[in-house]
Design a protein around this motif. Structure first.
Motif, PDB file in Angstrom:
ATOM      1  N   ASP A  90       0.827  -1.203   0.000  1.00  0.00           N
ATOM      2  CA  ASP A  90       0.000   0.000   0.000  1.00  0.00           C
ATOM      3  C   ASP A  90       0.865   1.258   0.000  1.00  0.00           C
ATOM      4  O   ASP A  90       0.575   2.230  -0.715  1.00  0.00           O
ATOM      5  CB  ASP A  90      -0.931   0.017   1.212  1.00  0.00           C
ATOM      6  CG  ASP A  90      -2.062  -0.993   1.089  1.00  0.00           C
ATOM      7  OD1 ASP A  90      -2.363  -1.403  -0.050  1.00  0.00           O
ATOM      8  OD2 ASP A  90      -2.635  -1.371   2.128  1.00  0.00           O
ATOM      9  N   ARG A  91       1.929   1.248   0.803  1.00  0.00           N
ATOM     10  CA  ARG A  91       2.815   2.404   0.866  1.00  0.00           C
ATOM     11  C   ARG A  91       3.508   2.644  -0.476  1.00  0.00           C
ATOM     12  O   ARG A  91       3.603   3.777  -0.958  1.00  0.00           O
ATOM     13  CB  ARG A  91       3.862   2.215   1.976  1.00  0.00           C
ATOM     14  CG  ARG A  91       3.310   2.380   3.387  1.00  0.00           C
ATOM     15  CD  ARG A  91       4.436   2.436   4.398  1.00  0.00           C
ATOM     16  NE  ARG A  91       5.086   1.148   4.541  1.00  0.00           N
ATOM     17  CZ  ARG A  91       4.703   0.200   5.398  1.00  0.00           C
ATOM     18  NH1 ARG A  91       3.654   0.406   6.193  1.00  0.00           N
ATOM     19  NH2 ARG A  91       5.350  -0.941   5.484  1.00  0.00           N
TER      20      ARG A  91
ATOM     21  N   LEU B 145       4.022   5.460  -5.679  1.00  0.00           N
ATOM     22  CA  LEU B 145       4.016   5.407  -7.138  1.00  0.00           C
ATOM     23  C   LEU B 145       2.903   6.278  -7.714  1.00  0.00           C
ATOM     24  O   LEU B 145       3.104   6.984  -8.716  1.00  0.00           O
ATOM     25  CB  LEU B 145       3.859   3.967  -7.612  1.00  0.00           C
ATOM     26  CG  LEU B 145       5.084   3.063  -7.418  1.00  0.00           C
ATOM     27  CD1 LEU B 145       4.698   1.594  -7.574  1.00  0.00           C
ATOM     28  CD2 LEU B 145       6.170   3.423  -8.430  1.00  0.00           C
ATOM     29  N   GLY B 146       1.729   6.228  -7.101  1.00  0.00           N
ATOM     30  CA  GLY B 146       0.612   7.026  -7.584  1.00  0.00           C
ATOM     31  C   GLY B 146       0.915   8.512  -7.554  1.00  0.00           C
ATOM     32  O   GLY B 146       0.574   9.250  -8.486  1.00  0.00           O
TER      33      GLY B 146
ATOM     34  N   ALA C 107       3.248   0.751 -10.908  1.00  0.00           N
ATOM     35  CA  ALA C 107       2.006   0.946 -10.164  1.00  0.00           C
ATOM     36  C   ALA C 107       0.999  -0.152 -10.484  1.00  0.00           C
ATOM     37  O   ALA C 107       0.312  -0.659  -9.584  1.00  0.00           O
ATOM     38  CB  ALA C 107       1.415   2.320 -10.487  1.00  0.00           C
ATOM     39  N   ALA C 108       0.918  -0.554 -11.749  1.00  0.00           N
ATOM     40  CA  ALA C 108       0.013  -1.634 -12.136  1.00  0.00           C
ATOM     41  C   ALA C 108       0.446  -2.946 -11.482  1.00  0.00           C
ATOM     42  O   ALA C 108      -0.391  -3.738 -11.029  1.00  0.00           O
ATOM     43  CB  ALA C 108      -0.014  -1.780 -13.655  1.00  0.00           C
ATOM     44  N   ASP C 109       1.767  -3.179 -11.404  1.00  0.00           N
ATOM     45  CA  ASP C 109       2.288  -4.383 -10.754  1.00  0.00           C
ATOM     46  C   ASP C 109       1.939  -4.364  -9.268  1.00  0.00           C
ATOM     47  O   ASP C 109       1.514  -5.386  -8.702  1.00  0.00           O
ATOM     48  CB  ASP C 109       3.802  -4.454 -10.944  1.00  0.00           C
ATOM     49  CG  ASP C 109       4.409  -5.749 -10.427  1.00  0.00           C
ATOM     50  OD1 ASP C 109       3.651  -6.729 -10.216  1.00  0.00           O
ATOM     51  OD2 ASP C 109       5.631  -5.793 -10.204  1.00  0.00           O
ATOM     52  N   ALA C 110       2.097  -3.200  -8.637  1.00  0.00           N
ATOM     53  CA  ALA C 110       1.772  -3.082  -7.214  1.00  0.00           C
ATOM     54  C   ALA C 110       0.290  -3.345  -6.964  1.00  0.00           C
ATOM     55  O   ALA C 110      -0.076  -4.038  -6.001  1.00  0.00           O
ATOM     56  CB  ALA C 110       2.163  -1.702  -6.705  1.00  0.00           C
TER      57      ALA C 110
ATOM     58  N   ARG D 256      -0.372  -7.137  -7.319  1.00  0.00           N
ATOM     59  CA  ARG D 256       0.130  -7.895  -6.170  1.00  0.00           C
ATOM     60  C   ARG D 256      -0.730  -7.654  -4.937  1.00  0.00           C
ATOM     61  O   ARG D 256      -0.993  -8.563  -4.154  1.00  0.00           O
ATOM     62  CB  ARG D 256       1.581  -7.513  -5.902  1.00  0.00           C
ATOM     63  CG  ARG D 256       2.537  -7.994  -6.998  1.00  0.00           C
ATOM     64  CD  ARG D 256       3.975  -7.646  -6.681  1.00  0.00           C
ATOM     65  NE  ARG D 256       4.405  -8.267  -5.418  1.00  0.00           N
ATOM     66  CZ  ARG D 256       5.597  -8.093  -4.874  1.00  0.00           C
ATOM     67  NH1 ARG D 256       6.481  -7.302  -5.480  1.00  0.00           N
ATOM     68  NH2 ARG D 256       5.917  -8.677  -3.750  1.00  0.00           N
ATOM     69  N   ARG D 257      -1.194  -6.410  -4.777  1.00  0.00           N
ATOM     70  CA  ARG D 257      -2.060  -6.101  -3.631  1.00  0.00           C
ATOM     71  C   ARG D 257      -3.393  -6.812  -3.763  1.00  0.00           C
ATOM     72  O   ARG D 257      -3.939  -7.358  -2.775  1.00  0.00           O
ATOM     73  CB  ARG D 257      -2.284  -4.592  -3.559  1.00  0.00           C
ATOM     74  CG  ARG D 257      -3.121  -4.157  -2.335  1.00  0.00           C
ATOM     75  CD  ARG D 257      -2.381  -4.466  -1.056  1.00  0.00           C
ATOM     76  NE  ARG D 257      -3.109  -4.008   0.110  1.00  0.00           N
ATOM     77  CZ  ARG D 257      -4.067  -4.704   0.717  1.00  0.00           C
ATOM     78  NH1 ARG D 257      -4.411  -5.895   0.250  1.00  0.00           N
ATOM     79  NH2 ARG D 257      -4.663  -4.220   1.794  1.00  0.00           N
ATOM     80  N   ALA D 258      -3.957  -6.830  -4.972  1.00  0.00           N
ATOM     81  CA  ALA D 258      -5.224  -7.509  -5.192  1.00  0.00           C
ATOM     82  C   ALA D 258      -5.116  -9.004  -4.941  1.00  0.00           C
ATOM     83  O   ALA D 258      -6.029  -9.630  -4.415  1.00  0.00           O
ATOM     84  CB  ALA D 258      -5.722  -7.243  -6.615  1.00  0.00           C
ATOM     85  N   ALA D 259      -3.963  -9.579  -5.327  1.00  0.00           N
ATOM     86  CA  ALA D 259      -3.775 -11.020  -5.116  1.00  0.00           C
ATOM     87  C   ALA D 259      -3.779 -11.372  -3.635  1.00  0.00           C
ATOM     88  O   ALA D 259      -4.205 -12.464  -3.254  1.00  0.00           O
ATOM     89  CB  ALA D 259      -2.457 -11.463  -5.760  1.00  0.00           C
TER      90      ALA D 259
END
Length: 223
Positions: free
Chosen positions: A156-157, A162-163, A208-211, A214-217
């Motif tokens: 999340d951090r 990145l955002g 950011a898309a990778d993050a 991974r967060r959604a997973a």
């Protein structure tokens, strides 16, 4: 946006969207038609889409900081004018031309509403060349942080970081392109600057898309 007294069936004062340029003959009546005309001013026949850049197709100024509300309105208005059902009485060829115009308008809209695709389109129109920015140590550090991230709070951090950087790049692109365009021929050095910002934006967006993935997973239920 130009309005004409002639238009497709059922359209009084229809949207013509014509611009100056090399005229071409209408396939139905032979009268001259402007490159961006959606239909012939003389007979109202739907025209096949010409090869146009997305800004020109949607009647917008060639600039990065376009008005997104105006973009949506232009797209919606032109798309309504070219609804294939409005040309049903004119036969399959006219309907096919109308659908092709609607598809081309949609493609242009999709390019312009996305900052990265819009920047690439403008860079190409100005004669710029995309660059790669593989030596950006800051992005390399962010990628390493993301690779090491082992829990949701850290993801999340990183995602927030990145955002913020993505938003900063998008904020820097308008002045970079304005400087490149100036009042005369495009400034090569300024174009390189815009291209470098764009390259950084693309790398940040990829991370950011990778993050996000991974967060959604980590939030998916385990069976």
């Amino acid at each position: 946006m130009t309005r004409s007294k002639s238009g497709p069936p059922g359209n009084s004062g229809g949207i013509s969207g014509s611009i100056a340029g090399d005229l071409e003959p209408c396939g139905a009546c032979g009268r001259s038609v402007a490159p961006r005309a959606l239909f012939c001013h003389a007979c109202g026949a739907a025209q096949p889409p010409r090869p146009l850049d997305p800004f020109t197709r949607l009647g917008l100024e060639r600039r990065f900081d376009i008005d997104l509300d105006q973009l949506a309105k232009q797209h919606a208005g032109f798309s309504r004018a070219m609804d294939p059902e409005r040309f049903a009485a004119r036969g399959p060829r006219q309907q096919a031309n109308a659908k092709a115009q609607a598809d081309a308008l949609h493609d242009a809209y999709e390019v312009l509403r996305d900052p990265i695709r819009r920047a690439h389109a403008l860079l190409a129109l100005l004669g710029g060349t995309p660059v790669t920015d593989d030596e950006d140590e800051e992005i390399a550090d962010l990628a390493a942080r993301l690779a090491r991230a082992g829990d949701a709070p850290e993801l999340d951090r990183i995602g927030l970081d990145l955002g913020q950087r993505v938003e900063a790049c998008i904020k820097y692109l308008p002045p970079a392109f304005r400087k490149a365009q100036g009042t005369g021929p495009a400034d090569g050095n300024a174009l390189d600057g815009a291209a470098r910002i764009l390259a950084r934006l693309e790398r940040l967006e990829t991370l950011a898309a990778d993050a996000r993935a991974r967060r959604a997973a980590r939030t998916q239920p385990h069976h």
